[in-house]
Scaffold this active site. Structure first.
Site, PDB file in Angstrom:
ATOM      1  N   GLU A   1       3.873  -6.795   1.743  1.00 48.44           N
ATOM      2  CA  GLU A   1       3.349  -7.215   0.430  1.00 48.44           C
ATOM      3  C   GLU A   1       3.543  -5.862  -0.565  1.00 48.44           C
ATOM      4  O   GLU A   1       2.320  -5.400  -1.094  1.00 48.44           O
ATOM      5  CB  GLU A   1       2.022  -7.726   0.329  1.00 48.44           C
ATOM      6  CG  GLU A   1       1.903  -8.927   1.323  1.00 48.44           C
ATOM      7  CD  GLU A   1       0.408  -9.365   1.587  1.00 48.44           C
ATOM      8  OE1 GLU A   1      -0.568  -8.322   1.282  1.00 48.44           O
ATOM      9  OE2 GLU A   1      -0.136 -10.240   2.117  1.00 48.44           O
ATOM     10  N   TYR A   8       0.401  -1.791 -12.260  1.00 46.01           N
ATOM     11  CA  TYR A   8      -0.795  -1.688 -12.560  1.00 46.01           C
ATOM     12  C   TYR A   8      -1.098  -1.083 -14.071  1.00 46.01           C
ATOM     13  O   TYR A   8      -2.050  -0.293 -14.475  1.00 46.01           O
ATOM     14  CB  TYR A   8      -1.735  -0.901 -11.529  1.00 46.01           C
ATOM     15  CG  TYR A   8      -1.753  -1.525 -10.212  1.00 46.01           C
ATOM     16  CD1 TYR A   8      -2.138  -2.735  -9.899  1.00 46.01           C
ATOM     17  CD2 TYR A   8      -0.890  -0.942  -9.246  1.00 46.01           C
ATOM     18  CE1 TYR A   8      -2.042  -3.320  -8.748  1.00 46.01           C
ATOM     19  CE2 TYR A   8      -0.756  -1.545  -7.900  1.00 46.01           C
ATOM     20  CZ  TYR A   8      -1.276  -2.784  -7.668  1.00 46.01           C
ATOM     21  OH  TYR A   8      -1.052  -3.228  -6.500  1.00 46.01           O
ATOM     22  N   ARG A  20      -5.212   3.489 -16.026  1.00 46.72           N
ATOM     23  CA  ARG A  20      -5.590   4.126 -14.645  1.00 46.72           C
ATOM     24  C   ARG A  20      -6.112   5.199 -14.675  1.00 46.72           C
ATOM     25  O   ARG A  20      -6.737   5.853 -14.177  1.00 46.72           O
ATOM     26  CB  ARG A  20      -4.233   4.172 -14.007  1.00 46.72           C
ATOM     27  CG  ARG A  20      -3.483   2.642 -13.883  1.00 46.72           C
ATOM     28  CD  ARG A  20      -2.260   2.703 -12.652  1.00 46.72           C
ATOM     29  NE  ARG A  20      -2.671   3.190 -11.420  1.00 46.72           N
ATOM     30  CZ  ARG A  20      -2.499   4.421 -11.163  1.00 46.72           C
ATOM     31  NH1 ARG A  20      -1.991   5.415 -11.904  1.00 46.72           N
ATOM     32  NH2 ARG A  20      -2.922   5.098 -10.031  1.00 46.72           N
ATOM     33  N   TYR A  60      -9.454   5.351 -12.709  1.00 44.17           N
ATOM     34  CA  TYR A  60      -9.522   5.780 -11.312  1.00 44.17           C
ATOM     35  C   TYR A  60      -9.172   7.556 -11.543  1.00 44.17           C
ATOM     36  O   TYR A  60      -9.072   8.324 -10.431  1.00 44.17           O
ATOM     37  CB  TYR A  60      -8.164   5.758 -10.589  1.00 44.17           C
ATOM     38  CG  TYR A  60      -7.975   4.058 -10.391  1.00 44.17           C
ATOM     39  CD1 TYR A  60      -8.836   3.555  -9.835  1.00 44.17           C
ATOM     40  CD2 TYR A  60      -6.601   3.606 -10.838  1.00 44.17           C
ATOM     41  CE1 TYR A  60      -8.564   2.147  -9.540  1.00 44.17           C
ATOM     42  CE2 TYR A  60      -6.537   2.323 -10.493  1.00 44.17           C
ATOM     43  CZ  TYR A  60      -7.335   1.454  -9.989  1.00 44.17           C
ATOM     44  OH  TYR A  60      -7.139   0.232 -10.019  1.00 44.17           O
ATOM     45  N   GLY A  68       0.753  -1.317   0.067  1.00 42.30           N
ATOM     46  CA  GLY A  68      -0.081  -0.025  -0.136  1.00 42.30           C
ATOM     47  C   GLY A  68       0.828   1.312   0.059  1.00 42.30           C
ATOM     48  O   GLY A  68       0.280   2.451  -0.219  1.00 42.30           O
ATOM     49  N   CYS A  92     -12.505   3.735 -28.984  1.00 39.23           N
ATOM     50  CA  CYS A  92     -13.997   4.274 -29.302  1.00 39.23           C
ATOM     51  C   CYS A  92     -14.701   4.497 -27.819  1.00 39.23           C
ATOM     52  O   CYS A  92     -15.763   3.783 -27.802  1.00 39.23           O
ATOM     53  CB  CYS A  92     -14.650   3.511 -30.162  1.00 39.23           C
ATOM     54  SG  CYS A  92     -13.809   3.433 -31.858  1.00 39.23           S
ATOM     55  N   GLU A  93     -14.208   5.341 -27.066  1.00 43.11           N
ATOM     56  CA  GLU A  93     -14.760   5.861 -25.726  1.00 43.11           C
ATOM     57  C   GLU A  93     -14.309   7.034 -25.532  1.00 43.11           C
ATOM     58  O   GLU A  93     -13.302   7.383 -25.713  1.00 43.11           O
ATOM     59  CB  GLU A  93     -14.324   4.780 -24.481  1.00 43.11           C
ATOM     60  CG  GLU A  93     -14.428   3.472 -24.992  1.00 43.11           C
ATOM     61  CD  GLU A  93     -15.707   2.836 -24.060  1.00 43.11           C
ATOM     62  OE1 GLU A  93     -16.430   3.489 -23.239  1.00 43.11           O
ATOM     63  OE2 GLU A  93     -15.980   1.759 -24.254  1.00 43.11           O
ATOM     64  N   GLY A 148       3.681  -3.497  -3.758  1.00 43.32           N
ATOM     65  CA  GLY A 148       3.657  -3.803  -5.171  1.00 43.32           C
ATOM     66  C   GLY A 148       4.188  -2.258  -5.878  1.00 43.32           C
ATOM     67  O   GLY A 148       5.091  -2.322  -6.293  1.00 43.32           O
ATOM     68  N   ARG A 149       3.319  -1.474  -5.697  1.00 42.69           N
ATOM     69  CA  ARG A 149       3.358  -0.284  -6.386  1.00 42.69           C
ATOM     70  C   ARG A 149       4.781   0.636  -6.135  1.00 42.69           C
ATOM     71  O   ARG A 149       5.488   1.070  -7.033  1.00 42.69           O
ATOM     72  CB  ARG A 149       2.308   0.764  -6.087  1.00 42.69           C
ATOM     73  CG  ARG A 149       2.270   2.117  -6.931  1.00 42.69           C
ATOM     74  CD  ARG A 149       1.158   3.195  -6.281  1.00 42.69           C
ATOM     75  NE  ARG A 149      -0.275   2.263  -6.344  1.00 42.69           N
ATOM     76  CZ  ARG A 149      -1.171   2.253  -6.946  1.00 42.69           C
ATOM     77  NH1 ARG A 149      -0.925   2.901  -7.911  1.00 42.69           N
ATOM     78  NH2 ARG A 149      -2.220   1.800  -6.684  1.00 42.69           N
TER      79      ARG A 149
HETATM   80  C1  LIG Z   1      -2.755  -5.013  -4.270  1.00 38.98           C
HETATM   81  C2  LIG Z   1      -2.255  -5.629  -3.017  1.00 38.98           C
HETATM   82  C3  LIG Z   1      -1.044  -5.358  -2.422  1.00 38.98           C
HETATM   83  C4  LIG Z   1       0.064  -4.541  -3.116  1.00 38.98           C
HETATM   84  O1  LIG Z   1      -0.387  -3.161  -2.965  1.00 38.98           O
HETATM   85  P1  LIG Z   1       0.409  -1.908  -3.461  1.00 38.98           P
HETATM   86  O2  LIG Z   1      -0.391  -0.742  -3.200  1.00 38.98           O
HETATM   87  O3  LIG Z   1       0.605  -2.171  -4.887  1.00 38.98           O
HETATM   88  O4  LIG Z   1       1.610  -1.754  -2.709  1.00 38.98           O
HETATM   89  C5  LIG Z   1      -0.807  -6.160  -1.237  1.00 38.98           C
HETATM   90  N1  LIG Z   1      -1.486  -6.731  -0.723  1.00 38.98           N
HETATM   91  C6  LIG Z   1      -2.589  -7.367  -1.089  1.00 38.98           C
HETATM   92  C7  LIG Z   1      -3.491  -8.465  -0.503  1.00 38.98           C
HETATM   93  C8  LIG Z   1      -3.329  -6.758  -2.355  1.00 38.98           C
HETATM   94  O5  LIG Z   1      -4.356  -6.673  -2.779  1.00 38.98           O
END
Ligand SMILES: *Cc1c(COP(=O)(O)O)cnc(C)c1O
Length: 423
Positions: free
Chosen positions: A273, A371, A312, A316, A239, A342-343, A275-276
């Site tokens: 966890e 993403y 994105r 969003y 997150g 076409c949107e 990601g981004r």
């Molecule tokens: C999407 C997700 C993440 C990663 O979120 P980021 O904002 O990209 O760090 C981690 N854990 C779970 C369960 C997710 O669904």
């Protein structure tokens, strides 16, 4: 920090001109910097080096097997949310004992696959799912290792579509009922409780919601231990946000300090966890300007990349900085950068001040490493873009551009149409 910088008038990814890749691989094209990916992984992971932890990169942000393999080589595990992601992770050689599995809707096939692989743990999102996983584990004669994903009811102050830790969200088990759910789990024959998990949302730009969630989890862990439920892992999800525009998200170091302050003596292996924050700024989408069009109210820059390549902005209303691959001396104008779909919702930027580009020019849509490709689609029967990984002065195609044949390959005709077509 990222490795997309101008040298003279030309944008480079590490030591390779973006223009060269765009010409050779074609556009639209995703370009990732290996040095940036490694740097971001290391900065995050090393922020927790003084405590037992496992960094489980969140596959859905960017799931190319080359990217997964790279993080594996740096000691990372993964967080998956589907059987397909588990398949990718195993293809990339991620050890099963470094895989955690989240998601509200795991199917029987997906559960069986994960049990067969003997992953580190399932992050369970409902008591229904808990019972299902116990049934599948019983059928196989194995024990399913689990954490309950707890919903701490914390507002992460992010876009509503990517906030996940509030009571109104579909994710996790409400913290008020978590104790009962753990007692239920403990009574199940083929469930082994390992930990507590939460993930409150994505693109968070402050540490407070993380800390507030953590305090609630810490209290829960105390209660669980008091009733004899051993908790060895605390999974704090992902997150952490990145800079797209004017945000000032905490650095991994600040995030780690704030978290570790609350966790003295917790006696758990921490799982993260992210990601981004690892991949977001390590990738761009290179597109080519096809046409420009002035109307009475707008200047449109029409590119060969659209919402099917990078959704994105459309989904969003997200901001992605867009710059010309060759520095431009032209005057700044207010433009809409749009795709060929076409949107009317197909845009990469709206009302953006930038030097009006001309047809044939390449643009770099920045911060598209997370993403981006993973949310792309074949809408309008557009083959999905290739992905390129730059390493110093060389680059490799890590996913080829889809072909028109790829588009129809999985399709088939019922016999009565087959005959008609053959005639
Ligand atoms: C999407 C997700 C993440 C990663 O979120 P980021 O904002 O990209 O760090 C981690 N854990 C779970 C369960 C997710 O669904």
């Amino acid at each position: 920090m990222h490795h997309f910088q101008y040298r003279g008038d030309e944008l480079y990814c590490e030591d390779v001109p973006v223009r060269r890749i765009a010409e050779e691989a074609g556009t639209p094209c995703y370009i990732y910097s290996k040095a940036t990916l490694c740097h971001h992984f290391r900065v995050f992971d090393s922020a927790f080096k003084d405590v037992p932890h496992l960094t489980c990169y969140s596959v859905k942000a960017n799931s190319n097997i080359a990217v997964l393999k790279l993080f594996n080589s740096l000691g990372g595990g993964v967080d998956i949310v589907s059987g397909g992601e588990l398949f990718r992770a195993r293809k990339a050689g991620i050890p099963a004992e470094k895989i955690v599995y989240s998601g509200v809707g795991k199917t029987v096939d997906e559960i069986d696959f994960a049990l067969n692989e003997n992953i580190l743990m399932f992050n369970i999102e409902s008591t229904d799912e808990l019972e299902q996983i116990n049934r599948r584990a019983t059928a196989k004669g194995v024990k399913a290792k689990i954490a309950l994903r707890v919903n701490p009811d914390i507002d992460p102050n992010t876009h509503p579509y990517i906030s996940t830790g509030m009571n109104k969200n579909k994710f996790g088990i409400a913290i008020d009922t978590a104790l009962k759910a753990y007692e239920q789990a403990r009574a199940l024959s083929n469930i082994e409780i390992l930990g507590v998990d939460c993930h409150i949302g994505s693109q968070l730009t402050e540490v407070t919601p993380f800390v507030d969630a953590l305090k609630r989890l810490r209290t829960l862990i105390g209660k669980l231990r008091k009733i004899g439920v051993a908790i060895r892992f605390l999974d704090l999800g992902g997150g952490l946000g990145i800079v797209y525009d004017q945000e000032s998200p905490p650095q991994p170091r600040e995030y780690a300090d704030a978290i570790l302050r609350e966790l003295v003596d917790i006696d758990c292996t921490l799982i993260f966890e992210p990601g981004r924050v690892i991949v977001g700024n390590a990738g761009i989408l290179a597109v080519k300007v096809l046409y420009t069009k002035r109307t009475q109210t707008k200047n449109f820059v029409i590119t060969d990349g659209g919402m099917n390549d990078l959704v994105r902005p459309s989904l969003y209303g997200s901001y992605h900085y867009i710059q010309t691959v060759m520095k431009s001396q032209r005057n700044t104008e207010i433009v809409d950068v749009v795709g060929p779909i076409c949107e009317s919702g197909d845009f990469l930027a709206r009302d953006r001040g930038m030097p009006l580009p001309t047809a044939g020019e390449y643009l770099a849509v920045m911060s598209a490493g997370a993403y981006g490709f993973t949310m792309s689609s074949n809408y309008n029967s557009r083959p999905r873009a290739p992905e390129v990984l730059v390493n110093g002065s060389e680059y490799h195609l890590i996913r080829r551009r889809e072909t028109w044949e790829d588009l129809v390959a999985p399709e088939s005709l019922p016999p009565y149409l087959n005959e008609a077509c053959a005639r």
